[in-house]
Design a protein around this motif. Structure first.
Motif, PDB file in Angstrom:
ATOM      1  N   LEU A 202      -9.056   6.701  -6.548  1.00  0.00           N
ATOM      2  CA  LEU A 202      -9.884   5.493  -6.520  1.00  0.00           C
ATOM      3  C   LEU A 202      -9.019   4.245  -6.717  1.00  0.00           C
ATOM      4  CD1 LEU A 202     -12.782   4.427  -6.355  1.00  0.00           C
ATOM      5  CD2 LEU A 202     -12.918   4.628  -8.843  1.00  0.00           C
ATOM      6  N   ALA A 203      -8.027   4.340  -7.613  1.00  0.00           N
ATOM      7  CA  ALA A 203      -7.110   3.215  -7.818  1.00  0.00           C
ATOM      8  C   ALA A 203      -6.326   2.919  -6.541  1.00  0.00           C
ATOM      9  CB  ALA A 203      -6.154   3.523  -8.962  1.00  0.00           C
ATOM     10  N   LEU A 204      -5.930   3.977  -5.825  1.00  0.00           N
ATOM     11  CA  LEU A 204      -5.216   3.794  -4.558  1.00  0.00           C
ATOM     12  C   LEU A 204      -6.096   3.088  -3.527  1.00  0.00           C
ATOM     13  CD1 LEU A 204      -2.822   4.335  -2.642  1.00  0.00           C
ATOM     14  CD2 LEU A 204      -3.809   6.596  -2.195  1.00  0.00           C
ATOM     15  N   ILE A 205      -7.335   3.531  -3.407  1.00  0.00           N
ATOM     16  CA  ILE A 205      -8.244   2.935  -2.417  1.00  0.00           C
ATOM     17  C   ILE A 205      -8.529   1.478  -2.752  1.00  0.00           C
ATOM     18  CG2 ILE A 205     -10.591   3.031  -1.492  1.00  0.00           C
ATOM     19  CD1 ILE A 205     -10.452   6.090  -1.895  1.00  0.00           C
ATOM     20  N   ILE A 206      -8.836   1.211  -4.025  1.00  0.00           N
ATOM     21  CA  ILE A 206      -9.132  -0.162  -4.436  1.00  0.00           C
ATOM     22  C   ILE A 206      -7.906  -1.052  -4.249  1.00  0.00           C
ATOM     23  CG2 ILE A 206      -9.712  -1.627  -6.411  1.00  0.00           C
ATOM     24  CD1 ILE A 206     -11.484   0.624  -7.425  1.00  0.00           C
TER      25      ILE A 206
ATOM     26  N   SER B 235       0.829  -1.207   0.000  1.00  0.00           N
ATOM     27  CA  SER B 235       0.000   0.000   0.000  1.00  0.00           C
ATOM     28  C   SER B 235       0.861   1.253   0.000  1.00  0.00           C
ATOM     29  CB  SER B 235      -0.933   0.003   1.209  1.00  0.00           C
ATOM     30  OG  SER B 235      -1.829  -1.099   1.175  1.00  0.00           O
ATOM     31  N   ILE B 236       1.921   1.235   0.807  1.00  0.00           N
ATOM     32  CA  ILE B 236       2.834   2.382   0.843  1.00  0.00           C
ATOM     33  C   ILE B 236       3.519   2.559  -0.506  1.00  0.00           C
ATOM     34  CG2 ILE B 236       4.981   3.248   1.854  1.00  0.00           C
ATOM     35  CD1 ILE B 236       4.107   1.941   4.486  1.00  0.00           C
ATOM     36  N   TYR B 237       3.915   1.442  -1.115  1.00  0.00           N
ATOM     37  CA  TYR B 237       4.575   1.538  -2.412  1.00  0.00           C
ATOM     38  C   TYR B 237       3.617   2.064  -3.479  1.00  0.00           C
ATOM     39  CZ  TYR B 237       6.855   0.352  -6.771  1.00  0.00           C
ATOM     40  OH  TYR B 237       7.388   0.424  -8.038  1.00  0.00           O
ATOM     41  N   LEU B 238       2.367   1.627  -3.444  1.00  0.00           N
ATOM     42  CA  LEU B 238       1.385   2.107  -4.413  1.00  0.00           C
ATOM     43  C   LEU B 238       1.199   3.621  -4.290  1.00  0.00           C
ATOM     44  CD1 LEU B 238      -0.788   1.859  -6.544  1.00  0.00           C
ATOM     45  CD2 LEU B 238      -2.371   1.039  -4.773  1.00  0.00           C
ATOM     46  N   ALA B 239       1.051   4.116  -3.061  1.00  0.00           N
ATOM     47  CA  ALA B 239       0.913   5.561  -2.856  1.00  0.00           C
ATOM     48  C   ALA B 239       2.175   6.296  -3.323  1.00  0.00           C
ATOM     49  CB  ALA B 239       0.640   5.859  -1.386  1.00  0.00           C
ATOM     50  N   PHE B 240       3.333   5.735  -2.986  1.00  0.00           N
ATOM     51  CA  PHE B 240       4.614   6.322  -3.398  1.00  0.00           C
ATOM     52  C   PHE B 240       4.732   6.346  -4.925  1.00  0.00           C
ATOM     53  CE2 PHE B 240       9.140   5.593  -4.446  1.00  0.00           C
ATOM     54  CZ  PHE B 240       9.673   6.774  -3.941  1.00  0.00           C
ATOM     55  N   ARG B 241       4.285   5.273  -5.569  1.00  0.00           N
ATOM     56  CA  ARG B 241       4.366   5.180  -7.031  1.00  0.00           C
ATOM     57  C   ARG B 241       3.465   6.197  -7.702  1.00  0.00           C
ATOM     58  NH1 ARG B 241       5.858   5.260 -11.299  1.00  0.00           N
ATOM     59  NH2 ARG B 241       6.487   3.622 -12.733  1.00  0.00           N
TER      60      ARG B 241
ATOM     61  N   ILE C  32      -7.520  -1.878  -0.580  1.00  0.00           N
ATOM     62  CA  ILE C  32      -8.530  -2.874  -0.197  1.00  0.00           C
ATOM     63  C   ILE C  32      -8.136  -4.259  -0.707  1.00  0.00           C
ATOM     64  CG2 ILE C  32     -10.925  -3.601  -0.560  1.00  0.00           C
ATOM     65  CD1 ILE C  32     -11.680  -0.629  -0.617  1.00  0.00           C
ATOM     66  N   GLN C  33      -7.676  -4.333  -1.944  1.00  0.00           N
ATOM     67  CA  GLN C  33      -7.257  -5.618  -2.498  1.00  0.00           C
ATOM     68  C   GLN C  33      -6.110  -6.225  -1.701  1.00  0.00           C
ATOM     69  OE1 GLN C  33      -5.663  -5.397  -6.452  1.00  0.00           O
ATOM     70  NE2 GLN C  33      -5.500  -7.623  -6.687  1.00  0.00           N
ATOM     71  N   PHE C  34      -5.116  -5.412  -1.374  1.00  0.00           N
ATOM     72  CA  PHE C  34      -3.973  -5.912  -0.609  1.00  0.00           C
ATOM     73  C   PHE C  34      -4.412  -6.372   0.778  1.00  0.00           C
ATOM     74  CE2 PHE C  34      -1.480  -2.502  -3.111  1.00  0.00           C
ATOM     75  CZ  PHE C  34      -1.472  -3.309  -4.231  1.00  0.00           C
ATOM     76  N   ARG C  35      -5.328  -5.619   1.379  1.00  0.00           N
ATOM     77  CA  ARG C  35      -5.789  -5.968   2.716  1.00  0.00           C
ATOM     78  C   ARG C  35      -6.599  -7.257   2.709  1.00  0.00           C
ATOM     79  NH1 ARG C  35      -4.142  -6.256   7.567  1.00  0.00           N
ATOM     80  NH2 ARG C  35      -5.811  -6.228   9.120  1.00  0.00           N
ATOM     81  N   LEU C  36      -7.463  -7.421   1.720  1.00  0.00           N
ATOM     82  CA  LEU C  36      -8.265  -8.640   1.632  1.00  0.00           C
ATOM     83  C   LEU C  36      -7.380  -9.862   1.427  1.00  0.00           C
ATOM     84  CD1 LEU C  36     -11.313  -7.454  -0.523  1.00  0.00           C
ATOM     85  CD2 LEU C  36     -11.258  -7.936   1.932  1.00  0.00           C
ATOM     86  N   ASN C  37      -6.340  -9.708   0.613  1.00  0.00           N
ATOM     87  CA  ASN C  37      -5.412 -10.818   0.410  1.00  0.00           C
ATOM     88  C   ASN C  37      -4.651 -11.142   1.686  1.00  0.00           C
ATOM     89  OD1 ASN C  37      -4.821 -11.903  -2.586  1.00  0.00           O
ATOM     90  ND2 ASN C  37      -5.639  -9.823  -2.687  1.00  0.00           N
TER      91      ASN C  37
ATOM     92  N   GLY D 193       2.450 -11.459  -7.501  1.00  0.00           N
ATOM     93  CA  GLY D 193       1.383 -10.871  -8.304  1.00  0.00           C
ATOM     94  C   GLY D 193       0.928  -9.522  -7.776  1.00  0.00           C
ATOM     95  N   LEU D 194       0.818  -9.404  -6.451  1.00  0.00           N
ATOM     96  CA  LEU D 194       0.374  -8.142  -5.860  1.00  0.00           C
ATOM     97  C   LEU D 194       1.432  -7.056  -6.005  1.00  0.00           C
ATOM     98  CD1 LEU D 194      -1.339  -9.496  -2.618  1.00  0.00           C
ATOM     99  CD2 LEU D 194      -2.447  -8.605  -4.677  1.00  0.00           C
ATOM    100  N   THR D 195       2.703  -7.432  -5.958  1.00  0.00           N
ATOM    101  CA  THR D 195       3.773  -6.456  -6.176  1.00  0.00           C
ATOM    102  C   THR D 195       3.704  -5.900  -7.596  1.00  0.00           C
ATOM    103  OG1 THR D 195       5.210  -7.616  -4.611  1.00  0.00           O
ATOM    104  CG2 THR D 195       6.266  -6.083  -6.149  1.00  0.00           C
ATOM    105  N   ALA D 196       3.487  -6.787  -8.553  1.00  0.00           N
ATOM    106  CA  ALA D 196       3.329  -6.337  -9.941  1.00  0.00           C
ATOM    107  C   ALA D 196       2.085  -5.470 -10.085  1.00  0.00           C
ATOM    108  CB  ALA D 196       3.249  -7.542 -10.874  1.00  0.00           C
ATOM    109  N   ALA D 197       1.018  -5.825  -9.376  1.00  0.00           N
ATOM    110  CA  ALA D 197      -0.211  -5.033  -9.444  1.00  0.00           C
ATOM    111  C   ALA D 197       0.008  -3.631  -8.894  1.00  0.00           C
ATOM    112  CB  ALA D 197      -1.326  -5.742  -8.659  1.00  0.00           C
ATOM    113  N   ALA D 198       0.729  -3.518  -7.779  1.00  0.00           N
ATOM    114  CA  ALA D 198       0.998  -2.205  -7.195  1.00  0.00           C
ATOM    115  C   ALA D 198       1.762  -1.319  -8.181  1.00  0.00           C
ATOM    116  CB  ALA D 198       1.794  -2.364  -5.896  1.00  0.00           C
ATOM    117  N   GLU D 199       2.732  -1.899  -8.857  1.00  0.00           N
ATOM    118  CA  GLU D 199       3.494  -1.149  -9.858  1.00  0.00           C
ATOM    119  C   GLU D 199       2.594  -0.716 -11.015  1.00  0.00           C
ATOM    120  OE1 GLU D 199       6.038   0.624 -12.414  1.00  0.00           O
ATOM    121  OE2 GLU D 199       6.430   0.160 -10.309  1.00  0.00           O
ATOM    122  N   ASN D 200       1.779  -1.631 -11.505  1.00  0.00           N
ATOM    123  CA  ASN D 200       0.907  -1.321 -12.640  1.00  0.00           C
ATOM    124  C   ASN D 200      -0.146  -0.275 -12.288  1.00  0.00           C
ATOM    125  OD1 ASN D 200       2.267  -3.132 -14.273  1.00  0.00           O
ATOM    126  ND2 ASN D 200       0.850  -4.806 -13.882  1.00  0.00           N
ATOM    127  N   TYR D 201      -0.754  -0.405 -11.115  1.00  0.00           N
ATOM    128  CA  TYR D 201      -1.764   0.569 -10.695  1.00  0.00           C
ATOM    129  C   TYR D 201      -1.149   1.968 -10.614  1.00  0.00           C
ATOM    130  CZ  TYR D 201      -4.523  -3.508  -9.156  1.00  0.00           C
ATOM    131  OH  TYR D 201      -5.214  -4.694  -9.104  1.00  0.00           O
TER     132      TYR D 201
END
Length: 232
Positions: free
Chosen positions: A203-207, A95-101, A210-215, A147-155
């Motif tokens: 919205l991409a950050l929030i989703i 989540s931190i990386y996604l926000a940073f990205r 949520i995805q990372f947390r659910l996993n 997979g989630l690491t790649a998703a964070a980068e892509n998002y």
């Protein structure tokens, strides 16, 4: 048909397994001579092609650097560092990386993506957080984290790049609207498009969070179930 001699040279070179770079250069020179160019003109064309694709060359140069960093323990040190933090979880790291990205994309600061940043740094940190929390980490856990690491980068990259008013995507939108006859102010247009991109990025950050947390919750339930079976 003689102008296609370069293709023939490349095919023969590949069949004989001759050095690829040498074959391509020879094919280019031969094609130039057949096309009526002198040697200086051929060298000029090769130089212009190299300069035009220099960013690809820089990308290739970074690969050995990443390999050397991993060889001398970059991955292990990143995992050790995050493992030292109490209560660290993979979903928090991602989540931190996604926000940073997203922030870096908004500032048009390129992180070089999966190869130079996600794989050697973010993935080991998320993996280290998982190993510090759970006694045993399964293969499914590791594949999920990858997979989630790649998703964070892509998002972050996809939804954040148009936050920068000078991004190529923003310029493409402005140009397309202008060609369609929709009036766009040259000064305020890019800013307006970037502002309209902001809610989508949030919205991409929030989703993503949520995805990372659910996993993470699912992973926790699985490990609790394994522990209860092991206790019995």
């Amino acid at each position: 048909m003689l102008s296609l001699i370069g293709i023939f040279i490349i095919i023969i070179g590949f069949i004989l397994k001759i050095d690829t770079l040498a074959i391509v250069v020879i094919a280019g020179i031969a094609t130039g001579f057949v096309g009526g160019l002198d040697f200086n003109e051929i060298l000029t064309k090769l130089g212009e092609a190299f300069v035009a694709n220099r960013y690809m060359t820089l990308f290739i140069i970074t690969l050995p650097v990443i390999g050397l960093m991993e060889r001398y323990g970059l991955k292990e040190r990143a995992a050790w560092l995050i493992g030292r933090l109490k209560n660290a979880k993979a979903d928090g790291v991602l989540s931190i990386y996604l926000a940073f990205r997203l922030v870096m994309a908004a500032l048009s600061i390129r992180m070089s993506g999966h190869v130079q940043f996600g794989r050697p740094l973010v993935l080991p940190m998320a993996e280290g957080a998982t190993r510090s929390k759970y006694k045993e980490v399964t293969e499914n856990d590791l594949e999920s984290i990858k997979g989630l690491t790649a998703a964070a980068e892509n998002y972050g990259n996809f939804f954040g790049q148009n936050l920068f008013i000078g991004a190529s995507g923003v310029m493409l939108i402005v140009g397309t609207l202008t060609e369609l006859g929709i009036p766009v102010d040259e000064k305020q247009g890019p800013t307006t498009i970037a502002l309209y991109t902001l809610p989508i990025a949030l919205l991409a950050l929030i989703i993503g969070i949520i995805q990372f947390r659910l996993n993470e919750k699912r992973r926790q339930r699985m490990h609790e179930a394994l522990e209860s079976k092991g206790g019995k």
